[in-house]
Design a protein around this motif. Structure first.
Motif, PDB file in Angstrom:
ATOM      1  N   GLN A  92       0.832  -1.208   0.000  1.00  0.00           N
ATOM      2  CA  GLN A  92       0.000   0.000   0.000  1.00  0.00           C
ATOM      3  C   GLN A  92       0.870   1.263   0.000  1.00  0.00           C
ATOM      4  O   GLN A  92       0.516   2.266  -0.631  1.00  0.00           O
ATOM      5  CB  GLN A  92      -0.965  -0.015   1.191  1.00  0.00           C
ATOM      6  CG  GLN A  92      -2.042  -1.098   1.066  1.00  0.00           C
ATOM      7  CD  GLN A  92      -3.185  -0.911   2.063  1.00  0.00           C
ATOM      8  OE1 GLN A  92      -3.521   0.220   2.432  1.00  0.00           O
ATOM      9  NE2 GLN A  92      -3.777  -2.018   2.493  1.00  0.00           N
ATOM     10  N   LEU A  93       2.027   1.203   0.706  1.00  0.00           N
ATOM     11  CA  LEU A  93       2.955   2.344   0.677  1.00  0.00           C
ATOM     12  C   LEU A  93       3.487   2.572  -0.739  1.00  0.00           C
ATOM     13  O   LEU A  93       3.554   3.708  -1.224  1.00  0.00           O
ATOM     14  CB  LEU A  93       4.129   2.101   1.630  1.00  0.00           C
ATOM     15  CG  LEU A  93       3.856   2.254   3.120  1.00  0.00           C
ATOM     16  CD1 LEU A  93       5.068   1.774   3.918  1.00  0.00           C
ATOM     17  CD2 LEU A  93       3.525   3.708   3.486  1.00  0.00           C
ATOM     18  N   ILE A  94       3.889   1.492  -1.385  1.00  0.00           N
ATOM     19  CA  ILE A  94       4.454   1.608  -2.733  1.00  0.00           C
ATOM     20  C   ILE A  94       3.388   2.143  -3.698  1.00  0.00           C
ATOM     21  O   ILE A  94       3.652   3.063  -4.487  1.00  0.00           O
ATOM     22  CB  ILE A  94       5.007   0.236  -3.207  1.00  0.00           C
ATOM     23  CG1 ILE A  94       6.233  -0.148  -2.375  1.00  0.00           C
ATOM     24  CG2 ILE A  94       5.347   0.266  -4.696  1.00  0.00           C
ATOM     25  CD1 ILE A  94       6.632  -1.616  -2.487  1.00  0.00           C
ATOM     26  N   ASP A  95       2.189   1.570  -3.616  1.00  0.00           N
ATOM     27  CA  ASP A  95       1.111   2.008  -4.526  1.00  0.00           C
ATOM     28  C   ASP A  95       0.793   3.499  -4.346  1.00  0.00           C
ATOM     29  O   ASP A  95       0.443   4.188  -5.309  1.00  0.00           O
ATOM     30  CB  ASP A  95      -0.155   1.184  -4.282  1.00  0.00           C
ATOM     31  CG  ASP A  95       0.019  -0.273  -4.693  1.00  0.00           C
ATOM     32  OD1 ASP A  95       1.004  -0.571  -5.387  1.00  0.00           O
ATOM     33  OD2 ASP A  95      -0.822  -1.107  -4.311  1.00  0.00           O
ATOM     34  N   ALA A  96       0.953   3.990  -3.106  1.00  0.00           N
ATOM     35  CA  ALA A  96       0.572   5.379  -2.812  1.00  0.00           C
ATOM     36  C   ALA A  96       1.671   6.392  -3.107  1.00  0.00           C
ATOM     37  O   ALA A  96       1.411   7.601  -3.117  1.00  0.00           O
ATOM     38  CB  ALA A  96       0.169   5.487  -1.338  1.00  0.00           C
ATOM     39  N   THR A  97       2.896   5.921  -3.341  1.00  0.00           N
ATOM     40  CA  THR A  97       4.025   6.869  -3.416  1.00  0.00           C
ATOM     41  C   THR A  97       4.881   6.751  -4.675  1.00  0.00           C
ATOM     42  O   THR A  97       5.745   7.610  -4.900  1.00  0.00           O
ATOM     43  CB  THR A  97       4.969   6.687  -2.206  1.00  0.00           C
ATOM     44  OG1 THR A  97       5.452   5.329  -2.194  1.00  0.00           O
ATOM     45  CG2 THR A  97       4.264   7.004  -0.885  1.00  0.00           C
ATOM     46  N   HIS A  98       4.675   5.742  -5.502  1.00  0.00           N
ATOM     47  CA  HIS A  98       5.690   5.428  -6.525  1.00  0.00           C
ATOM     48  C   HIS A  98       5.842   6.505  -7.596  1.00  0.00           C
ATOM     49  O   HIS A  98       6.870   6.556  -8.277  1.00  0.00           O
ATOM     50  CB  HIS A  98       5.463   4.044  -7.146  1.00  0.00           C
ATOM     51  CG  HIS A  98       4.237   3.950  -7.979  1.00  0.00           C
ATOM     52  ND1 HIS A  98       4.212   4.253  -9.297  1.00  0.00           N
ATOM     53  CD2 HIS A  98       2.979   3.593  -7.665  1.00  0.00           C
ATOM     54  CE1 HIS A  98       3.003   4.092  -9.778  1.00  0.00           C
ATOM     55  NE2 HIS A  98       2.227   3.694  -8.804  1.00  0.00           N
ATOM     56  N   ASP A  99       4.833   7.382  -7.737  1.00  0.00           N
ATOM     57  CA  ASP A  99       5.005   8.464  -8.724  1.00  0.00           C
ATOM     58  C   ASP A  99       5.777   9.649  -8.147  1.00  0.00           C
ATOM     59  O   ASP A  99       6.094  10.595  -8.873  1.00  0.00           O
ATOM     60  CB  ASP A  99       3.640   8.940  -9.237  1.00  0.00           C
ATOM     61  CG  ASP A  99       2.754   9.451  -8.114  1.00  0.00           C
ATOM     62  OD1 ASP A  99       2.742   8.819  -7.020  1.00  0.00           O
ATOM     63  OD2 ASP A  99       2.085  10.479  -8.300  1.00  0.00           O
ATOM     64  N   LEU A 100       6.091   9.585  -6.865  1.00  0.00           N
ATOM     65  CA  LEU A 100       6.762  10.708  -6.184  1.00  0.00           C
ATOM     66  C   LEU A 100       8.217  10.417  -5.846  1.00  0.00           C
ATOM     67  O   LEU A 100       8.937  11.299  -5.378  1.00  0.00           O
ATOM     68  CB  LEU A 100       6.017  11.045  -4.885  1.00  0.00           C
ATOM     69  CG  LEU A 100       4.530  11.400  -5.042  1.00  0.00           C
ATOM     70  CD1 LEU A 100       3.886  11.527  -3.674  1.00  0.00           C
ATOM     71  CD2 LEU A 100       4.374  12.686  -5.845  1.00  0.00           C
ATOM     72  N   CYS A 101       8.661   9.195  -6.074  1.00  0.00           N
ATOM     73  CA  CYS A 101      10.032   8.814  -5.695  1.00  0.00           C
ATOM     74  C   CYS A 101      10.680   8.073  -6.861  1.00  0.00           C
ATOM     75  O   CYS A 101       9.998   7.627  -7.788  1.00  0.00           O
ATOM     76  CB  CYS A 101      10.031   7.946  -4.436  1.00  0.00           C
ATOM     77  SG  CYS A 101       9.226   6.351  -4.634  1.00  0.00           S
TER      78      CYS A 101
END
Lengths: 276, 276
Positions: free
Chosen positions: B45-54
């Motif tokens: 869920q962390l990866i799905d929520a952040t992957h466009d920002l990192c």
């Protein structure tokens, strides 16, 4: 296992041999490939054939991690098969900031967390005191700190001048203020026999874990001449020369013969040093 | 992923953020405990929520190893869930003699062996060149060598005098002869912003992995002032401040908000440096 108990095992078995369990699938005797976990079977038969001749077993974690999840399962089951009178070493070369080293300590010392509880772990010193302390917070557990290793790269930093001494000397002096010889040992390569006299001046009471006898070319008698102390103070590791003594169905017997030859040489050296 | 591709990702996402995936079961939002593998669900869920920002994810292996076999399974499945446009870092702090480092390279770089193939691994320099080279033998894979870390213990050896320089300076100078900036990065702690100017003199072209921004107290603008180079040259890691931004059911949204704030600050810094 504490220091006195380790010395008692050394006297009982007339041996300060540590056997390195560093198995590679491609080097295993072919008849083991029929087992569900050939590496586990290899380790079990090696342990069963040698445990009265050695005082320690040292699986190098890299050889298990390289096989992913199933390799980690093999490591756990290997640890579980080692008799409880053996000193167990997780040769993991870990070390990180404090809260992370605490997690590595859980991985290798806390059976409830990880199903393994080794007596000791090898640790790299580069990150300093707070990378080592979390391991020392576990009672009766040991840190075996890299000091002077047996590989060519040991010349790159370990033997360079640092504050008017060599870096490995500084590592020993500084780390000796973090813990005493009841919880701290050092890795010292056997290819550097001439350095043992110097290291014994810096660490007279510490046990030294000595890889490099056998396949890497170290000389046991030369190491003992300078390295033995009043509680032996040496664990001599041999891996390839024992575990690959034969590639046939007799591999465990051949391993035992190699281990026996080393044990007999060690018995003579212990007697000569009046430690038996 | 090679250096040019990494820079392209940084320009595309206007971010040089690396997110540290260092989960502890006790700190997870309680509603996740109903899942068979709560840590994996947390990471996904962390990866799905952040992957466009990192541009990078960095699981620290200790947090997985501490849970034994099931932790290693979580690490594998976490790596498998990371999108392929991300630079992946196995924060493992490994390093051993040559044939053993080769096994660690299998563990983290060879998907056929271990079901994982990270782009890079953190490595401790103490054992020298032959402990690092086996990782470099894998094309398009990276070593991220510990140079100056962010913990208090970095003062014990890394900043001590060594051959009329500091040890970490010697580590950078010596290791720069082993590989160029296409396969080698350095770990440099953000709590040492004043040291970045000096490090950039020694390693002008290398990427630096910078932990310590956020929970450990480092200052992003100060790091960028001295640390940015013509291909950005920085990966800034944040872990706790993002992954534990909320302990409620909104943890992934809260993590995204923290990551977004860092991304926006990074976008401004990249523009100011004319890198966008």
């Amino acid at each position: 296992m504490n220091k006195q108990q380790l010395f008692e095992q050394i006297q009982l078995k007339k041996s300060f041999l540590c056997i390195g369990l560093d198995p590679v699938l491609e080097k295993l005797p072919k008849h083991l490939l029929k087992y569900e976990d050939p590496i586990l079977e290899f380790n079990k038969q090696l342990i069963d054939a040698t445990h009265d001749l050695c005082v320690a077993y040292k699986p190098n974690t890299a050889f298990y991690e390289s096989r992913g999840v199933k390799g980690w399962e093999t490591l756990v089951k290997t640890w579980q098969h080692i008799p409880k009178d053996q000193f167990t070493i997780a040769d993991a070369k870990r070390g990180d900031i404090g809260n992370t080293s605490a997690m590595y300590a859980e991985a290798f010392f806390n059976e409830e967390s990880s199903a393994m509880s080794f007596d000791s772990i090898t640790v790299a010193p580069y990150m300093g005191k707070d990378s080592v302390s979390p391991f020392l917070n576990h009672p009766n557990k040991w840190v075996i700190l890299l000091a002077l290793t047996s590989n060519p790269g040991s010349q790159d930093f370990q033997t360079q001048q640092s504050n008017e001494q060599l870096l490995y000397e500084q590592v020993i002096k500084t780390s000796a203020t973090w813990a005493n010889s009841d919880q701290l040992m050092y890795v010292v390569g056997a290819t550097k026999a001439q350095e043992f006299e110097n290291i014994r001046r810096l660490a007279p009471d510490h046990f030294l874990l000595v890889p490099g006898v056998g396949a890497q070319g170290g000389d046991l008698a030369a190491v003992c001449k300078y390295g033995l102390n009043k509680q032996c103070g040496l664990l001599i590791n041999a891996a390839r020369s024992i575990i690959y003594a034969s590639s046939g169905e007799d591999f465990a017997e051949a391993a035992r013969a190699e281990a026996l030859a080393l044990q007999q040489e060690m018995e003579q050296l212990l007697k000569a040093a009046q430690l038996l």
